[in-house]
Design an enzyme around this catalytic site. Structure first.
Site, mmCIF file in Angstrom:
data_model
loop_
_atom_site.group_PDB
_atom_site.id
_atom_site.type_symbol
_atom_site.label_atom_id
_atom_site.label_comp_id
_atom_site.label_asym_id
_atom_site.label_seq_id
_atom_site.Cartn_x
_atom_site.Cartn_y
_atom_site.Cartn_z
ATOM 1 N N LYS A 1 2.866 -2.768 13.572
ATOM 2 C CA LYS A 1 3.315 -3.602 12.450
ATOM 3 C C LYS A 1 4.741 -4.112 12.729
ATOM 4 O O LYS A 1 5.064 -5.275 12.494
ATOM 5 C CB LYS A 1 3.253 -2.816 11.130
ATOM 6 C CG LYS A 1 1.827 -2.587 10.649
ATOM 7 C CD LYS A 1 1.718 -1.609 9.490
ATOM 8 C CE LYS A 1 0.240 -1.312 9.207
ATOM 9 N NZ LYS A 1 0.007 -0.301 8.171
ATOM 10 N N GLN B 1 2.698 4.405 4.839
ATOM 11 C CA GLN B 1 1.572 4.567 5.755
ATOM 12 C C GLN B 1 0.722 5.775 5.355
ATOM 13 O O GLN B 1 1.249 6.862 5.108
ATOM 14 C CB GLN B 1 2.103 4.706 7.195
ATOM 15 C CG GLN B 1 1.026 4.711 8.264
ATOM 16 C CD GLN B 1 0.262 3.390 8.386
ATOM 17 O OE1 GLN B 1 0.801 2.317 8.125
ATOM 18 N NE2 GLN B 1 -0.994 3.463 8.759
ATOM 19 N N ASP C 1 0.548 -3.893 0.568
ATOM 20 C CA ASP C 1 -0.736 -3.308 0.985
ATOM 21 C C ASP C 1 -1.844 -3.638 -0.024
ATOM 22 O O ASP C 1 -3.015 -3.458 0.271
ATOM 23 C CB ASP C 1 -0.615 -1.768 1.030
ATOM 24 C CG ASP C 1 -0.568 -1.223 2.451
ATOM 25 O OD1 ASP C 1 -1.054 -1.910 3.366
ATOM 26 O OD2 ASP C 1 -0.052 -0.109 2.632
HETATM 27 N N1 GUN Z 1 -3.637 3.683 7.041
HETATM 28 C C1 GUN Z 1 -4.716 3.056 7.573
HETATM 29 N N2 GUN Z 1 -4.769 1.767 7.156
HETATM 30 C C2 GUN Z 1 -3.701 1.581 6.344
HETATM 31 C C3 GUN Z 1 -3.215 0.463 5.614
HETATM 32 O O1 GUN Z 1 -3.777 -0.634 5.616
HETATM 33 N N3 GUN Z 1 -2.068 0.675 4.909
HETATM 34 C C4 GUN Z 1 -1.456 1.881 4.863
HETATM 35 N N4 GUN Z 1 -0.355 1.993 4.115
HETATM 36 N N5 GUN Z 1 -1.873 2.935 5.523
HETATM 37 C C5 GUN Z 1 -3.005 2.792 6.257
#
Ligand code: GUN
Length: 293
Positions: free
Chosen positions: A52, A96, A119
């Site tokens: 990211k 996350q 998100d």
């Molecule tokens: N863990 C796996 N996919 C995601 C996501 O799209 N966002 C977040 N915050 N954690 C994740």
């Protein structure tokens, strides 16, 4: 059969975001700023967050990572969430997942300001999505909708079958596919572990979205001729054909299903690259709401 090239579509969208960010900065507007909170040392989460961060740098979005020890208490994490909620320099942020077992993820998600929830996991954003109000859409479903749109796939009036009902993929993508919108306007069936005669349900799908989390679950005999197949799964399995000794496969048995499908996403290089791009789009959207410098 046409391959839906998620890698290329994601690269095209990144170029568009990069141009928009550059224009904001040229016009003396504050550029977008994304923050991520990573708790603990989960290897997959570390990779996701690093990717990211890299994607932000590619398009000119500023990113900040808050790395916390696995021993961080829930109240300490909530304090950091409160702090970032109030930080005017940060447009959007994510926590996350998964979090260590002693932290309740629902309490954390509900503490994130819905305005900064890029998100799209906060119940307010989910509620807005369900009622068709403007909202931050969760990354994977948003990415799937863009793949369909940019590949020129007609969804209106089509039978769409979604395999899996998770909060982050199956449930939201089923809502988006049934919404009065384009893409959307499909007749949607959600399948799960209690579904009877799953094969017959899948055989009726014009669009099949596999998000069941089981390697190569969807076989050729489950798919109608000329169906559009979107594979959300990603599994690392042993292979004697690769140098690393591993390969990535999806929820769909690609060699069988690709012979019948009109369009199909590969794994890797299908849905995967679109998820980060969706997060970048949400961050750009958040930054556009910010007051000029
Ligand atoms: N863990 C796996 N996919 C995601 C996501 O799209 N966002 C977040 N915050 N954690 C994740």
């Amino acid at each position: 059969m046409k391959l839906i090239d998620g890698k290329q579509i994601a690269a095209d969208i990144k170029e568009e975001i990069k141009a928009e960010v550059a224009a904001m900065i040229d016009n003396d507007l504050p550029g977008p700023h994304l923050a991520a909170i990573l708790v603990g040392e989960d290897l997959a989460s570390q990779t996701y967050v690093r990717n990211k961060e890299k994607a932000c740098a590619q398009v000119g979005i500023l990113s900040s990572i808050y790395r916390l020890s696995a021993k961080t208490s829930e109240s300490e994490l909530l304090e950091l969430v409160d702090f970032i909620n109030k930080d005017d320099e940060i447009d959007g942020f994510i926590v996350q997942l998964p979090l260590p077992d002693h932290i309740n993820p629902d309490r954390v998600i509900q503490r994130i300001s819905p305005e900064k929830d890029v998100d799209g996991f906060h119940p307010l954003n989910i509620g807005k999505m369900v009622t068709g109000l403007p909202a931050y859409l969760p990354a994977t479903p948003f990415g799937i909708m863009q793949l369909l749109e940019r590949s020129g796939i007609e969804t209106e009036g089509k039978n769409c079958v979604v395999l899996g009902r998770s909060n982050i993929v199956g449930t939201p993508v089923s809502i988006l596919m049934s919404r009065k919108a384009n893409p959307g306007n499909a007749t949607v069936t959600i399948c799960h572990s209690k579904t009877k005669d799953l094969k017959a349900v899948c055989q009726n799908a014009d669009i099949l979205i596999a998000a069941i989390g089981r390697p190569e679950f969807v076989t050729g005999d489950m798919v109608k001729k000329d169906a559009v197949v979107i594979d959300v799964g990603i599994h690392r399995v042993k292979s004697d054909k690769t140098k690393s000794g591993y390969k990535l496969i999806g929820d769909v048995k690609f060699d069988e299903v690709s012979k019948k499908a009109s369009f199909i996403t590969p794994v890797p290089g299908g849905v995967g690259p679109m998820t980060i791009v969706s997060l970048l789009l949400n961050t750009l959207k958040a930054a556009k709401k910010k007051a000029p410098k």
